[in-house]
Design a protein around this motif. Structure first.
Motif, PDB file in Angstrom:
ATOM      1  N   ALA A 122      71.167  51.688  32.019  1.00 65.05           N
ATOM      2  CA  ALA A 122      71.959  50.462  32.031  1.00 65.05           C
ATOM      3  C   ALA A 122      71.117  49.273  31.578  1.00 65.05           C
ATOM      4  CB  ALA A 122      72.531  50.217  33.419  1.00 65.05           C
ATOM      5  N   ALA A 123      69.862  49.190  32.045  1.00 65.95           N
ATOM      6  CA  ALA A 123      68.965  48.102  31.619  1.00 65.95           C
ATOM      7  C   ALA A 123      68.697  48.182  30.123  1.00 65.95           C
ATOM      8  CB  ALA A 123      67.654  48.182  32.396  1.00 65.95           C
ATOM      9  N   HIS A 124      68.505  49.386  29.639  1.00 71.94           N
ATOM     10  CA  HIS A 124      68.306  49.606  28.201  1.00 71.94           C
ATOM     11  C   HIS A 124      69.520  49.135  27.405  1.00 71.94           C
ATOM     12  CE1 HIS A 124      67.165  51.818  24.505  1.00 71.94           C
ATOM     13  NE2 HIS A 124      68.433  52.182  24.461  1.00 71.94           N
ATOM     14  N   GLY A 125      70.725  49.453  27.902  1.00 73.10           N
ATOM     15  CA  GLY A 125      71.942  49.059  27.213  1.00 73.10           C
ATOM     16  C   GLY A 125      72.058  47.551  27.071  1.00 73.10           C
ATOM     17  N   ILE A 126      71.696  46.824  28.114  1.00 70.10           N
ATOM     18  CA  ILE A 126      71.763  45.361  28.062  1.00 70.10           C
ATOM     19  C   ILE A 126      70.735  44.811  27.081  1.00 70.10           C
ATOM     20  CG2 ILE A 126      71.380  43.242  29.393  1.00 70.10           C
ATOM     21  CD1 ILE A 126      72.503  44.765  31.837  1.00 70.10           C
ATOM     22  N   ALA A 127      69.502  45.307  27.154  1.00 68.89           N
ATOM     23  CA  ALA A 127      68.444  44.814  26.271  1.00 68.89           C
ATOM     24  C   ALA A 127      68.761  45.115  24.807  1.00 68.89           C
ATOM     25  CB  ALA A 127      67.105  45.439  26.661  1.00 68.89           C
ATOM     26  N   ILE A 128      69.288  46.308  24.536  1.00 66.68           N
ATOM     27  CA  ILE A 128      69.656  46.671  23.168  1.00 66.68           C
ATOM     28  C   ILE A 128      70.789  45.791  22.666  1.00 66.68           C
ATOM     29  CG2 ILE A 128      70.896  48.450  21.859  1.00 66.68           C
ATOM     30  CD1 ILE A 128      67.976  48.958  21.844  1.00 66.68           C
ATOM     31  N   GLN A 129      71.742  45.494  23.545  1.00 62.34           N
ATOM     32  CA  GLN A 129      72.863  44.647  23.138  1.00 62.34           C
ATOM     33  C   GLN A 129      72.376  43.259  22.726  1.00 62.34           C
ATOM     34  OE1 GLN A 129      76.268  45.966  23.373  1.00 62.34           O
ATOM     35  NE2 GLN A 129      76.490  44.314  21.921  1.00 62.34           N
ATOM     36  N   LEU A 130      71.455  42.704  23.487  1.00 61.97           N
ATOM     37  CA  LEU A 130      70.920  41.377  23.165  1.00 61.97           C
ATOM     38  C   LEU A 130      70.086  41.417  21.882  1.00 61.97           C
ATOM     39  CD1 LEU A 130      69.961  40.264  26.778  1.00 61.97           C
ATOM     40  CD2 LEU A 130      71.691  39.196  25.323  1.00 61.97           C
ATOM     41  N   ALA A 131      69.244  42.448  21.735  1.00 61.52           N
ATOM     42  CA  ALA A 131      68.430  42.566  20.527  1.00 61.52           C
ATOM     43  C   ALA A 131      69.310  42.794  19.300  1.00 61.52           C
ATOM     44  CB  ALA A 131      67.434  43.722  20.681  1.00 61.52           C
ATOM     45  N   SER A 132      70.385  43.549  19.474  1.00 67.25           N
ATOM     46  CA  SER A 132      71.292  43.806  18.360  1.00 67.25           C
ATOM     47  C   SER A 132      72.005  42.539  17.926  1.00 67.25           C
ATOM     48  CB  SER A 132      72.330  44.864  18.761  1.00 67.25           C
ATOM     49  OG  SER A 132      71.701  46.090  19.061  1.00 67.25           O
TER      50      SER A 132
END
Length: 452
Positions: free
Chosen positions: A268-278
């Motif tokens: 879940a933490a990865h999903g949030i960080a990837i969304q912001l970086a994307s």
């Protein structure tokens, strides 16, 4: 053309493309926020499912992206017939691709279980993907037609076509996930139906625009008529672009798979960080698309000095954006992450603890990620796609992915190690791709005879 004139030209062409990509990401952002509010398990499931969907989607995007430099070149040459032929065959290849990958989406649970994902998450992801699989075709149709319009310089249309889909998607998510406005509460199924509806709506809007406002190419007349010569040309240019996109997206998809083996909370933490970086990556991608169109136009006119100046401007603008986003990620990590999580989520504190570190690493790769995607855009503009594919494969499969696995799982560094591998892969790609364009392509083209 002077550098200030190049800056104006790139911004006039690129800013609507940036806005369009940002609007597209706003759709994904809306999905992530609303599913996150539904629960951290749902967020982990959708993160995994959309990772697999997007991995396949970007391969199909290779044919859509091939249309852009081809149409830009043919338009500069004044060849409307080839503009029409290239776009049509891009649509054909998108349809063939959808049929080819449908089984992977339909039986995705088995695939995810082989990849050691948690059984409940894998089962939920298959439910989501069986609905979303139908949306792959309209999504690729939209990408192909956006490439066609962008290559013709109609980038503001690309922007508005995407913008009108944002509120539609938000309404569909709010209604179908949570059961508002008289709709049933469908949870994950609702999120998938909302995405399917949004892709279909976007396709209808862009097709309608072309029928009314760009009739000169008669794009959809006798669409069923085959064109083997142009089909071969689009395929020749498109498949390496698709595999290049796959190399990078697979690196990120594999990172999600590896994070999934660490548990629901790290995923879940990865999903949030990837969304912001994307989200920030979309800025660089818009500049990359503008670089493709301008390089394609210069290629058609054989104006090599114009191409080099435009390339320098695109890279400089990308670097400026990277510096700004690095500052934001490092300074405001917790406020950014709090957008995605309910205040009462029991996993909130642990997701924050992991996610703050991941956002710091995301800040590190902003500069190199922007530089590599702009270099790719320039190389596509001159229809150089096979060697960039090889360089991307070396960077991501040969360096980034092994480093992520060894550092994250073998050495036990967890998410930090996995994301360090991402940074390494992107950095190597940036160096190799920029070297190819500036030290091979530009000198070789500049040595060609000047146009009469």
């Amino acid at each position: 053309m002077s550098y200030p004139a190049h800056i104006r030209a790139v911004l006039v062409l690129g800013l609507p493309l940036v806005g369009g990509h940002m609007a597209q990401m706003a759709i994904g952002l809306t999905d992530t926020i609303m599913v996150g509010r539904y629960g951290s398990e749902a967020l982990a499931t959708v993160t995994l499912a959309t990772t697999l969907f997007f991995t396949l989607f970007v391969v199909g995007m290779g044919f859509a992206y091939a249309v852009m430099p081809m149409v830009a070149k043919y338009d500069a040459e004044g060849d409307d017939q080839k503009v029409r032929r290239a776009t049509r065959m891009g649509l054909w290849l998108s349809a063939f691709f959808c049929l080819a990958v449908l089984p992977l989406l339909w039986w995705s649970e088995a695939v995810l279980l082989i990849l050691r994902q948690e059984p409940d998450i894998a089962a939920g992801a298959q439910v989501y993907l069986r609905i979303l699989a139908i949306g792959l075709l309209p999504a690729l149709v939209v990408m192909t037609l956006k490439s066609y319009l962008a290559a013709l310089g109609k980038t503001q249309v690309v922007f508005w076509v995407t913008v009108v889909a944002v509120p539609f998607n938000a309404f569909a998510n709010y209604a179908l996930i949570f059961g508002n406005f008289g709709f049933p509460e469908l949870g994950l199924r609702g999120a998938a139906l909302a995405s399917l509806s949004t892709h279909t709506f976007s396709a209808l809007v862009v097709i309608g625009y072309i029928l009314v406002w760009v009739p000169q190419h008669a794009l959809f007349q006798r669409l069923w008529k085959s064109d083997r010569e142009m089909l071969s040309e689009v395929f020749r240019l498109g498949w390496p672009i698709g595999l290049t996109l796959l190399s990078e997206s697979f690196l990120f998809a594999a990172s999600a798979i590896m994070m999934g083996t660490l548990g629901q909370v790290p995923l879940a933490a990865h999903g949030i960080a990837i969304q912001l970086a994307s989200m920030t990556f979309m800025l660089h991608l818009g500049l990359s698309n503008a670089a493709t169109v301008r390089a394609g136009n210069a290629f058609g006119r054989e104006d090599w000095s114009h191409m080099a100046r435009g390339g320098r401007v695109a890279l400089a603008l990308s670097a400026g954006i990277a510096v700004l986003t690095i500052a934001i990620f490092v300074t405001f990590p917790e406020p950014l992450m709090s957008i995605f999580l309910d205040a009462d989520d029991p996993d909130r504190a642990e997701i924050f603890r992991i996610g703050v570190v991941l956002l710091f690493l995301a800040a590190l790769f902003q500069l190199v990620d922007g530089a590599q995607v702009v270099a790719l855009g320039l190389l596509r503009g001159v229809q150089d796609t096979q060697m960039p594919m090889i360089l991307a494969a070396v960077s991501y499969f040969g360096i980034g992915l092994p480093a992520a696995y060894v550092l994250g799982l073998t050495f036990g560094l967890g998410g930090v190690g996995i994301w360090t591998g991402l940074v390494l892969g992107l950095a190597v790609a940036s160096v190799l791709l920029n070297h190819r364009f500036w030290f091979r392509t530009v000198p070789e083209l500049s040595a060609s005879p000047a146009p009469a």
